[in-house]
Write a protein that holds these residues in place. Structure first.
Motif, PDB file in Angstrom:
ATOM      1  N   VAL A  12       1.142  -1.078  -0.174  1.00 55.05           N
ATOM      2  CA  VAL A  12       0.539  -0.396   0.163  1.00 55.05           C
ATOM      3  C   VAL A  12       0.970   1.096   0.467  1.00 55.05           C
ATOM      4  CG1 VAL A  12      -1.306   1.524   1.102  1.00 55.05           C
ATOM      5  CG2 VAL A  12      -1.822  -0.822   1.377  1.00 55.05           C
ATOM      6  N   TRP A  65       0.779   4.572   0.109  1.00 56.82           N
ATOM      7  CA  TRP A  65       0.672   5.489   1.286  1.00 56.82           C
ATOM      8  C   TRP A  65       0.862   5.257   2.343  1.00 56.82           C
ATOM      9  CZ3 TRP A  65      -3.164   5.163   4.588  1.00 56.82           C
ATOM     10  CH2 TRP A  65      -4.949   4.483   4.305  1.00 56.82           C
ATOM     11  N   ARG A 113      -0.942   6.480   8.210  1.00 55.12           N
ATOM     12  CA  ARG A 113       0.305   7.082   7.025  1.00 55.12           C
ATOM     13  C   ARG A 113       2.405   6.914   7.985  1.00 55.12           C
ATOM     14  NH1 ARG A 113      -3.105  12.155   5.289  1.00 55.12           N
ATOM     15  NH2 ARG A 113      -1.672  13.488   7.034  1.00 55.12           N
ATOM     16  N   GLY A 126      -8.244   3.466   2.844  1.00 55.66           N
ATOM     17  CA  GLY A 126      -7.677   3.153   1.571  1.00 55.66           C
ATOM     18  C   GLY A 126      -8.772   2.080   0.950  1.00 55.66           C
ATOM     19  N   ALA A 168      -3.879  -1.997  -4.097  1.00 58.83           N
ATOM     20  CA  ALA A 168      -4.388  -0.634  -3.375  1.00 58.83           C
ATOM     21  C   ALA A 168      -4.168  -0.018  -4.807  1.00 58.83           C
ATOM     22  CB  ALA A 168      -3.495  -0.464  -1.889  1.00 58.83           C
ATOM     23  N   GLU A 169      -4.818   1.222  -4.430  1.00 57.72           N
ATOM     24  CA  GLU A 169      -5.027   2.430  -4.976  1.00 57.72           C
ATOM     25  C   GLU A 169      -4.195   3.121  -4.223  1.00 57.72           C
ATOM     26  OE1 GLU A 169      -7.162   3.957  -7.040  1.00 57.72           O
ATOM     27  OE2 GLU A 169      -7.449   1.600  -7.474  1.00 57.72           O
ATOM     28  N   GLU A 225      -3.482   6.125  -3.757  1.00 63.74           N
ATOM     29  CA  GLU A 225      -3.434   7.127  -2.256  1.00 63.74           C
ATOM     30  C   GLU A 225      -4.950   6.345  -1.723  1.00 63.74           C
ATOM     31  OE1 GLU A 225      -1.501   9.899  -2.372  1.00 63.74           O
ATOM     32  OE2 GLU A 225      -0.819   9.951  -4.204  1.00 63.74           O
ATOM     33  N   PRO A 226      -4.638   7.647  -0.623  1.00 64.18           N
ATOM     34  CA  PRO A 226      -6.237   6.316   0.859  1.00 64.18           C
ATOM     35  C   PRO A 226      -6.672   7.964   0.358  1.00 64.18           C
ATOM     36  CG  PRO A 226      -4.641   8.387   1.432  1.00 64.18           C
ATOM     37  CD  PRO A 226      -3.730   8.064   0.826  1.00 64.18           C
TER      38      PRO A 226
END
Ligand code: FUB
Length: 339
Positions: free
Chosen positions: A91, A93, A118, A126, A139-140, A142-143
């Protein structure tokens, strides 16, 4: 109760009278979010570990690193572990503390929502996406923009729209926010002021963001007044969940330091909700966290306690029990150790 009080209990006696045995015994699991997809139950829990982080009030000892997803062919079946579905190292971020997750499905894709800290110690939420309910999830980068605090829970309404509920006090940092803005000096309101509420936002069509500004939910007492911050036996603390029963919205949550699972009902997914009562009396361990799902016309409560680790608060085990309602739609309170 302090941790020592949980560790000094007689666990043979406690387990003999427990409402449920642990669903998973080979690893520690907590915060179960359960959903039925295509006739099977899928459980999305936290994966507790002993990371050697000293106990503190911020919950830093809850230092989880990944998620496993479990499936059950029916409520009586064994919970199957499908392995690591997402790891904090994947992940971009997130730095640490993969706390209570939830999942949702839309158009054949599965979305895992999760809180993590973070690198600067601030929690955000997220989303990670996969083709299967058991992951793996990607995971993307950014959150979710505008997200904060912990304990995401996603509810799909009958019209197919999705809402995300979140927020947790103390270590979950909700007390640091007012109107979605962080303020270092913000703390919980005084005892005679309205309690802080959980937060809700509609999810965007692509499930990756908020479709509107998050709003604070009001939980009211029997006179229609907001619950007060000093009302620790009823006010919202963490662990939100939403389900619908006979056309009513049931918003349920943990009261944190008084260790109850409670619920409140209303006519809209945004609330306001009126406090109704308790779902589960305290379990062994400081935290209590749940989800509710329907399987073939029966309703089930998924919850956790610390019985498998003999009382270590951050090493928990997921359990389940049937949930029943009375004629008026009131939930019958469960005792985790009734025997
Ligand atoms: O599992 C870590 C935290 O403990 C969760 O986010 C809370 O709801 C509590 O169960």
């Amino acid at each position: 109760m302090a941790d020592e009080e949980y560790t000094s209990l007689d666990y043979d006696e406690l387990n003999a009278k427990a409402l449920s045995a642990p669903l998973v015994k080979h690893i520690y699991t907590a915060d179960p979010s359960a959903h039925v997809f295509d006739g099977k139950i899928y459980v999305y829990p936290s994966h507790d570990i002993e990371g050697g982080v000293p106990f503190n009030d911020n919950g830093d000892h809850f230092c989880m690193e990944d998620y496993h997803v479990f499936s059950m062919a029916s409520p009586d079946a064994e919970a199957m572990d499908h392995g690591v579905a997402l790891h904090v190292d994947d992940v971009p971020w997130a730095a640490r503390q993969m706390w209570a997750p939830d999942a949702a499905r839309k158009d054949g894709q599965y979305y895992l929502y999760f809180p993590a800290k973070r690198a600067d110690g601030i929690f955000q939420i997220g989303v990670a996406i996969g083709d299967s309910p058991v992951g793996p999830f990607k995971a993307e980068p950014e959150p979710i923009a505008g997200s904060y605090s912990i304990d995401p829970a996603v509810f799909e309404d009958e019209d197919g729209s999705h809402y995300i509920y979140f927020g947790g006090l103390w270590g979950g940092q909700l007390q640091k926010y007012r109107n979605n803005e962080y303020g270092q000096s913000h703390e919980e309101p005084a005892d005679d002021e309205p309690a802080l509420g959980p937060i809700v936002a509609p999810l965007s069509g692509d499930m990756k963001g908020f479709a509107a500004e998050p709003r604070e939910i009001q939980i009211l007492d029997e006179k229609g007044e907001p619950l007060l911050a000093g009302d620790h036996e009823r006010r919202y603390f963490e662990g939100p969940w939403m389900h619908k029963y006979r056309g009513k919205y049931y918003f349920s949550y943990s009261t944190g330091d008084t260790h109850y699972l409670c619920y409140a009902t209303g006519d809209s997914p945004y609330g306001p909700f009126t406090y109704q009562g308790r779902i589960l009396t305290p379990v062994v361990g400081w935290t209590t966290h749940h989800s509710i799902c329907e399987y073939e016309g029966a309703w089930y409560l998924f919850y956790h306690d610390s019985s498998l680790s003999k009382g270590v608060t951050h090493l928990r085990c997921v359990k389940m029990a049937e949930l029943t309602y009375d004629e008026q739609g009131r939930i019958n309170t469960l005792d985790p150790y009734p025997g």
